[in-house]
Motif scaffolding. Structure first.
Motif, short mmCIF file in Angstrom:
data_model
loop_
_atom_site.label_atom_id
_atom_site.label_comp_id
_atom_site.label_asym_id
_atom_site.label_seq_id
_atom_site.Cartn_x
_atom_site.Cartn_y
_atom_site.Cartn_z
N ALA A 26 0.82 -1.21 0.00
CA ALA A 26 0.00 0.00 0.00
C ALA A 26 0.86 1.26 0.00
O ALA A 26 0.42 2.32 -0.48
N ALA A 27 2.09 1.14 0.53
CA ALA A 27 3.00 2.29 0.56
C ALA A 27 3.80 2.42 -0.74
O ALA A 27 4.62 3.33 -0.86
N GLY A 28 3.60 1.49 -1.69
CA GLY A 28 4.24 1.60 -2.99
C GLY A 28 5.32 0.60 -3.29
O GLY A 28 5.84 0.57 -4.41
N SER A 29 5.70 -0.25 -2.32
CA SER A 29 6.74 -1.24 -2.56
C SER A 29 6.21 -2.41 -3.40
O SER A 29 5.03 -2.76 -3.32
N ARG A 30 7.10 -3.00 -4.19
CA ARG A 30 6.81 -4.29 -4.81
C ARG A 30 7.18 -5.36 -3.80
O ARG A 30 8.31 -5.37 -3.30
N VAL A 31 6.24 -6.24 -3.49
CA VAL A 31 6.41 -7.17 -2.37
C VAL A 31 6.42 -8.61 -2.87
O VAL A 31 5.53 -9.02 -3.63
N THR A 32 7.42 -9.37 -2.43
CA THR A 32 7.46 -10.81 -2.64
C THR A 32 7.12 -11.49 -1.33
O THR A 32 7.77 -11.25 -0.31
N LEU A 33 6.09 -12.31 -1.34
CA LEU A 33 5.59 -12.98 -0.14
C LEU A 33 5.93 -14.46 -0.26
O LEU A 33 5.51 -15.12 -1.22
N VAL A 34 6.69 -14.99 0.68
CA VAL A 34 7.14 -16.38 0.64
C VAL A 34 6.22 -17.25 1.49
O VAL A 34 6.06 -17.01 2.69
N GLU A 35 5.62 -18.25 0.86
CA GLU A 35 4.79 -19.23 1.58
C GLU A 35 4.88 -20.56 0.85
O GLU A 35 4.77 -20.60 -0.38
N SER A 36 5.13 -21.63 1.58
CA SER A 36 5.38 -22.91 0.95
C SER A 36 4.09 -23.54 0.41
O SER A 36 3.08 -23.57 1.10
N GLY A 37 4.12 -24.00 -0.84
CA GLY A 37 3.00 -24.70 -1.43
C GLY A 37 1.98 -23.78 -2.06
O GLY A 37 1.78 -22.65 -1.64
N GLU A 38 1.30 -24.30 -3.09
CA GLU A 38 0.33 -23.51 -3.84
C GLU A 38 -0.84 -23.06 -2.97
O GLU A 38 -1.26 -21.90 -3.02
N ARG A 39 -1.40 -23.98 -2.17
CA ARG A 39 -2.57 -23.64 -1.37
C ARG A 39 -2.23 -22.60 -0.32
O ARG A 39 -2.99 -21.65 -0.10
N ALA A 40 -1.08 -22.77 0.36
CA ALA A 40 -0.69 -21.81 1.39
C ALA A 40 -0.40 -20.44 0.79
O ALA A 40 -0.76 -19.41 1.36
N ALA A 41 0.23 -20.44 -0.39
CA ALA A 41 0.53 -19.16 -1.05
C ALA A 41 -0.75 -18.46 -1.47
O ALA A 41 -0.90 -17.24 -1.33
N ALA A 42 -1.70 -19.24 -2.01
CA ALA A 42 -2.98 -18.65 -2.42
C ALA A 42 -3.73 -18.08 -1.22
O ALA A 42 -4.34 -17.01 -1.29
N ALA A 43 -3.69 -18.81 -0.10
CA ALA A 43 -4.36 -18.33 1.11
C ALA A 43 -3.71 -17.05 1.62
O ALA A 43 -4.40 -16.13 2.08
N ALA A 44 -2.38 -16.97 1.54
CA ALA A 44 -1.67 -15.77 1.98
C ALA A 44 -2.06 -14.57 1.12
O ALA A 44 -2.32 -13.47 1.63
N LEU A 45 -2.12 -14.78 -0.19
CA LEU A 45 -2.49 -13.70 -1.09
C LEU A 45 -3.94 -13.26 -0.85
O LEU A 45 -4.26 -12.07 -0.92
N ASP A 46 -4.79 -14.24 -0.53
CA ASP A 46 -6.18 -13.91 -0.22
C ASP A 46 -6.28 -13.07 1.05
O ASP A 46 -7.12 -12.17 1.14
N ARG A 47 -5.41 -13.35 2.04
CA ARG A 47 -5.39 -12.52 3.26
C ARG A 47 -5.04 -11.08 2.92
O ARG A 47 -5.62 -10.14 3.47
N VAL A 48 -4.06 -10.90 2.06
CA VAL A 48 -3.68 -9.55 1.66
C VAL A 48 -4.84 -8.87 0.95
O VAL A 48 -5.17 -7.71 1.25
N ALA A 49 -5.48 -9.58 0.03
CA ALA A 49 -6.60 -9.01 -0.71
C ALA A 49 -7.74 -8.62 0.22
O ALA A 49 -8.32 -7.54 0.09
N THR A 50 -8.05 -9.49 1.17
CA THR A 50 -9.12 -9.20 2.13
C THR A 50 -8.79 -7.97 2.96
O THR A 50 -9.64 -7.11 3.20
N GLY A 51 -7.53 -7.88 3.39
CA GLY A 51 -7.11 -6.71 4.17
C GLY A 51 -7.21 -5.42 3.38
O GLY A 51 -7.64 -4.38 3.90
N LEU A 52 -6.85 -5.47 2.10
CA LEU A 52 -6.95 -4.28 1.26
C LEU A 52 -8.40 -3.88 1.04
O LEU A 52 -8.73 -2.68 1.04
N GLU A 53 -9.28 -4.86 0.86
CA GLU A 53 -10.70 -4.56 0.67
C GLU A 53 -11.29 -3.94 1.94
O GLU A 53 -12.11 -3.01 1.86
N ARG A 54 -10.89 -4.44 3.10
CA ARG A 54 -11.37 -3.86 4.35
C ARG A 54 -10.90 -2.41 4.49
O ARG A 54 -11.66 -1.53 4.91
#
Length: 284
Positions: A26-54
């Motif tokens: 949100a402050a303008g950085s390009r962010v790489t988020l490390v999470e093992s496995g497809e499902r865990a990575a997708a869930a992490a990205l969903d958390r970010v998306a939910t937080g941004l929507e809130r």
């Protein structure tokens, strides 16, 4: 105007890691988020998306959520960290061996100028630094939950941390719109040590039948103007997290941080607070 690093990496996509990724994106950085496995990575990205929507729903967003989210990508291993990252924040569970291993691997993956930070709430930053070949580029950046709404970042300075690294962390904290508190590395730092002391005593009061959790919390929130009482806060932090911190401070600072039997019992039953639906309160 001071800004955050152009490239930031966050290791661990749980509630804290996703929140850290969100505020930097949100402050303008390009962010790489490390999470093992497809499902865990997708869930992490969903958390970010939910937080941004809130944040957008509360009028706290300067950009549309999808535009900010486009600055976040996920990878599955620390080996895939961007070599040009200005900052890497480790946000894996509170296990010293796990954190040390992750930090050492991260250091090998990034450039010599990258600042490494741990989001630990109580573990020794000095001991974690021993796993690194460049401990002078390392410090604690203790974010608070929930990261987007919290006003504070506690910066923890180890003996080898360079002054310019601390100054850079101060600038990034302020660019995120947060308030900084700088402390030297010591067990529990300032926030966890004081917060845990209050929380453990509140648990002992419940254990001894002094009052119900609601009454104890009201005494602190209404009588002392705390934003919330220590037992509700314990539920939000997680009883398992509180227990782990208490065990660490008990070992380093003595009997005043001995975990109450009630806390151990609740953790053993899986009553971990909001994340499991039951702690000192029921959470729908």
């Amino acid at each position: 105007m001071t800004s955050t690093p152009a490239v930031v990496a966050v290791i661990g996509g749980g509630r804290m890691g996703a929140g850290i990724a969100q505020v930097f994106a949100a402050a303008g950085s390009r962010v790489t988020l490390v999470e093992s496995g497809e499902r865990a990575a997708a869930a992490a990205l969903d958390r970010v998306a939910t937080g941004l929507e809130r944040a957008a729903g509360r009028g706290r967003a300067d950009e549309p959520a999808d535009r900010v989210l486009a600055r976040v990508r996920t990878v599955h291993t620390v080996d895939d960290l961007p070599a040009d990252a200005g900052l890497v924040v480790e946000a894996v569970p509170e296990d010293a061996r796990l954190k040390a291993g992750v930090l050492a691997a991260a250091e090998r993956a990034v450039g010599a100028g990258t600042v490494l930070a741990t989001n630990t709430s109580s573990l020794s930053v000095t001991e974690l630094a021993a796993a690194l070949s460049r401990p002078d580029r390392f410090l604690g950046m203790h974010f608070f939950n929930p990261v987007p709404a919290s006003a504070l970042i506690e910066l923890v300075v180890a003996p080898d941390t360079r002054g310019d690294v601390v100054q850079a962390a101060l600038a990034w904290t302020r660019a995120l719109g947060k308030k900084d508190v700088v402390v030297k590395d010591s067990p529990g730092f300032a926030s966890s040590r004081l917060g845990l002391a209050l929380g453990l005593e509140a648990i002992r009061m419940v254990e001894e039948g002094v009052a119900l959790p609601e009454a104890i919390d009201d005494a602190m929130s209404l009588g002392y103007r705390h934003p919330m009482g220590p037992l509700r806060l314990t539920d939000l932090v997680g009883l398992d997290v509180r227990l782990a911190i208490a065990e660490h401070l008990h070992a380093t600072l003595g009997e005043r941080f001995a975990p109450p039997a009630l806390l151990r019992a609740k953790v053993a039953r899986g009553e971990l607070g909001r994340k499991t639906g039951q702690g000192f309160y029921a959470w729908p």
